[in-house]
Design a protein around this motif. Structure first.
Motif, mmCIF file in Angstrom:
data_model
loop_
_atom_site.group_PDB
_atom_site.id
_atom_site.type_symbol
_atom_site.label_atom_id
_atom_site.label_comp_id
_atom_site.label_asym_id
_atom_site.label_seq_id
_atom_site.Cartn_x
_atom_site.Cartn_y
_atom_site.Cartn_z
ATOM 1 N N ARG A 291 0.838 -1.203 0.000
ATOM 2 C CA ARG A 291 0.000 0.000 0.000
ATOM 3 C C ARG A 291 0.877 1.258 0.000
ATOM 4 O O ARG A 291 0.598 2.229 -0.694
ATOM 5 C CB ARG A 291 -0.932 -0.003 1.216
ATOM 6 C CG ARG A 291 -1.891 1.166 1.203
ATOM 7 C CD ARG A 291 -3.111 0.900 2.027
ATOM 8 N NE ARG A 291 -2.767 0.781 3.437
ATOM 9 C CZ ARG A 291 -3.363 -0.035 4.290
ATOM 10 N NH1 ARG A 291 -4.310 -0.837 3.877
ATOM 11 N NH2 ARG A 291 -3.009 -0.065 5.545
ATOM 12 N N ASN B 85 -4.193 2.770 7.929
ATOM 13 C CA ASN B 85 -5.488 3.394 8.162
ATOM 14 C C ASN B 85 -5.798 3.333 9.659
ATOM 15 O O ASN B 85 -4.967 2.919 10.455
ATOM 16 C CB ASN B 85 -6.564 2.708 7.331
ATOM 17 C CG ASN B 85 -6.515 1.201 7.521
ATOM 18 O OD1 ASN B 85 -6.158 0.726 8.586
ATOM 19 N ND2 ASN B 85 -6.845 0.463 6.484
ATOM 20 N N ASP B 86 -7.010 3.749 10.049
ATOM 21 C CA ASP B 86 -7.370 3.805 11.462
ATOM 22 C C ASP B 86 -7.205 2.470 12.179
ATOM 23 O O ASP B 86 -6.691 2.405 13.284
ATOM 24 C CB ASP B 86 -8.836 4.242 11.603
ATOM 25 C CG ASP B 86 -8.899 5.710 11.954
ATOM 26 O OD1 ASP B 86 -7.814 6.346 11.979
ATOM 27 O OD2 ASP B 86 -9.999 6.211 12.183
ATOM 28 N N SER C 274 -3.583 1.747 12.924
ATOM 29 C CA SER C 274 -2.829 2.914 13.372
ATOM 30 C C SER C 274 -1.623 2.546 14.233
ATOM 31 O O SER C 274 -1.721 1.751 15.164
ATOM 32 C CB SER C 274 -3.743 3.831 14.172
ATOM 33 O OG SER C 274 -2.956 4.768 14.868
#
Ligand code: ADE
Length: 230
Positions: A24, A160-161, A164
């Motif tokens: 990613r 992402n969240d 994290s």
């Protein structure tokens, strides 16, 4: 971030950026890894990059000239925050070092092999030396991959969240709390009730208590400087 890796075993990095979070980072253009084969900078037609140690002894030593040629070439193209030699006698990699390195724009990771590199490389060409633990690997390649992974995942936008980095173990000198997912009961093994209560403040309190208890039990050394000892 750009990471240039200098190695005599480039194949060890094939596929590193092709999966999961590193993929990613690559896809989003947040991190690139460029692998350089030390043999491309060999000093003669025999592709020589290593030689016997002066004074005798077993094992070959990576020569300074190919390493210097490669680093000089890279430095002529851009400036680097650090030139890091992966070595078992370097400073021990920690979350703190990874956090610090994640602020870099360009890094060079130099992988040793055999008996290591000519000492003049360490004296004159390298700015930092990092070890991933008190054990000896066959070369610096796996260590460089570990360092690159731990740094790239921290770059803004890579995670992402749900993933994290802020809730990782070690980020605040505490081990991460236990996590569970469905089903809430499996073979009579139950998830702690508080986690399914929906009471967010209680859940946060429970998680913090778990972090402190786990750190005390598993890694008391981490609590030494955190003021959470008692
Ligand atoms: N090269 C060989 N062993 C190593 C280690 N433990 N850390 C970093 N580089 C290495």
């Amino acid at each position: 971030m750009r990471i240039d890796i200098i190695t005599c075993v480039p194949a060890m990095f094939s596929g590193l950026m092709d999966q999961s979070i590193l993929k990613r980072a690559d896809d989003k253009g947040l991190a690139q890894i460029h692998v350089h084969n030390l043999r491309d900078y060999a000093i003669n037609k025999q592709n020589q990059i290593d030689d016997y140690a002066f004074g005798g002894g077993a094992g070959m030593v990576l020569m300074i000239e190919p390493i210097d040629k490669c680093i000089t070439q890279l430095r002529s193209e851009r400036s680097y925050d650090e030139v890091i030699y992966m070595s078992p006698d370097g400073e021990l990699l920690s979350q703190g070092i990874s956090n610090e390195l994640s602020l870099s724009k360009n890094l060079i990771l130099l992988c040793g092999h055999y008996k290591g590199v000519d000492e003049r490389v360490r004296e004159h060409l390298v700015t930092r030396e990092v070890s991933i633990g008190d054990y000896v690997l066959t070369g610096g390649e796996l260590a460089a991959a570990v360092l690159a992974d731990s740094v790239i995942r921290l770059l803004p936008g890579v995670m992402n969240d749900e993933t994290s980095a802020l809730t990782d173990s070690f980020q605040d000198d505490l081990i991460a709390p236990p996590v569970y997912t469905r089903p809430a009961e499996y073979k009579e093994w139950k998830v702690p009730e508080v986690l399914t209560s929906g009471h967010q403040a209680k859940i946060e309190e429970w998680r913090f208590d778990q972090q402190v208890a786990r750190t005390k039990a598993k890694r008391p050394d981490l609590l030494r400087d955190s003021g959470l000892k008692d």
